[in-house]
Motif scaffolding. Structure first.
Motif, PDB file in Angstrom:
ATOM      1  N   GLU A  97      -7.599   4.160   7.422  1.00  0.00           N
ATOM      2  CA  GLU A  97      -7.509   2.698   7.493  1.00  0.00           C
ATOM      3  C   GLU A  97      -8.886   2.067   7.314  1.00  0.00           C
ATOM      4  O   GLU A  97      -9.039   1.061   6.583  1.00  0.00           O
ATOM      5  N   LEU A 131      -3.270   5.438  -2.924  1.00  0.00           N
ATOM      6  CA  LEU A 131      -4.227   6.238  -2.175  1.00  0.00           C
ATOM      7  C   LEU A 131      -3.693   7.659  -2.113  1.00  0.00           C
ATOM      8  O   LEU A 131      -2.580   7.892  -1.623  1.00  0.00           O
ATOM      9  N   PRO A 185       0.816  -1.224   0.000  1.00  0.00           N
ATOM     10  CA  PRO A 185       0.000   0.000   0.000  1.00  0.00           C
ATOM     11  C   PRO A 185       0.849   1.273   0.000  1.00  0.00           C
ATOM     12  O   PRO A 185       1.712   1.437   0.855  1.00  0.00           O
ATOM     13  N   THR A 205      -9.853   2.384   3.559  1.00  0.00           N
ATOM     14  CA  THR A 205      -9.168   1.441   2.667  1.00  0.00           C
ATOM     15  C   THR A 205      -9.665   0.010   2.874  1.00  0.00           C
ATOM     16  O   THR A 205      -9.594  -0.810   1.960  1.00  0.00           O
ATOM     17  N   ARG A 231      -7.715   5.018  -4.447  1.00  0.00           N
ATOM     18  CA  ARG A 231      -8.713   5.671  -3.599  1.00  0.00           C
ATOM     19  C   ARG A 231      -8.296   7.112  -3.388  1.00  0.00           C
ATOM     20  O   ARG A 231      -7.120   7.459  -3.543  1.00  0.00           O
TER      21      ARG A 231
END
Length: 250
Positions: free
Chosen positions: A242, A93, A23, A245, A117
């Protein structure tokens, strides 16, 4: 924390080395600032296992020499795209704060494959609101922020310089009036729009409107925070990200 320059942008890195498949989290600052005020959030996200990158946008603070003049919002998005591709991050992200929301929205609209995202924290400039009114909201927010943030912001504004700040503000107002909502309507990535409960700049109605424009949007508030919730409540922001996601934000 490490710092380096890639594609002309000074970048702070936290956590493991970025890699395709993540990530990976990219934090994008607001008007006239640097990535320094994202450090508290970056450290908490890195502690949760993310690779976190925090660039200074061209024309700002440690990337000031990357631009001869204050870039337009779409030019900032283009610089961020080149930086992202040079680092070969893959879909990431993206978290934007204030005018940084306009930058990441422009990138997400033009390069959807780069954005997994999107988090828009305190989108600053409402279309139709006069520049003086926007400045008044910024002044009203200042006493609600921690003194440490005000010191960081003052230092960054001095390095960026008043003329570039003023030019960047004009560019951002024009983008808000002409392009921001157009870009939002083209965003396909799941998007979380966040405001601090005491934010005088991004109203609750405006953040709901932003979330309603994107194809897959939702909203959240951080209690006890103002415009820079990532600085004053970094733990709460990290937890929200968090949850988002993990698909837990309704």
């Amino acid at each position: 924390m490490e710092g380096w320059t890639r594609a002309g942008l000074f970048t702070r890195g936290f956590g493991p080395a970025p890699r395709a498949g993540g990530p990976n989290v990219v934090l994008v600052h607001g008007l006239g600032l640097s990535g320094r005020y994202f450090v508290p959030l970056a450290r908490r996200l890195a502690a949760r296992g993310a690779s976190v990158l925090v660039p200074d946008l061209p024309g700002n603070v440690r990337s000031r020499s990357a631009a001869r003049r204050a870039p337009e919002v779409v030019e900032l998005a283009g610089a961020l795209r080149r930086w992202h591709r040079e680092l070969a991050l893959g879909p990431s992200l993206l978290v934007g704060n204030s005018v940084g929301c306009q930058v990441v929205a422009a990138l997400a609209a033009r390069e959807p494959a780069l954005v997994e995202r999107l988090v828009l924290l305190g989108p600053a400039l409402e279309p139709g609101a006069a520049g003086l009114r926007q400045c008044g909201r910024l002044v009203a927010d200042a006493p609600r922020e921690p003194p440490g943030l005000l010191a960081v912001a003052a230092s960054d504004y001095l390095v960026t310089g008043p003329f570039r700040f003023a030019a960047s503000f004009r560019h951002a107002l024009r983008d808000a009036a002409e392009s921001f909502e157009v870009h939002l309507a083209r965003v396909v990535a799941p998007t979380l729009v966040v405001r601090g409960s005491g934010d005088t700049i991004a109203s609750r109605d405006w953040t709901r409107r932003v979330a309603g424009i994107v194809g897959d949007g939702r909203t959240a508030e951080v209690n006890g925070a103002a415009h820079a919730a990532h600085y004053s409540r970094p733990g709460a922001m990290a937890a929200l990200i968090e949850q988002f996601t993990a698909g837990e934000c309704a």
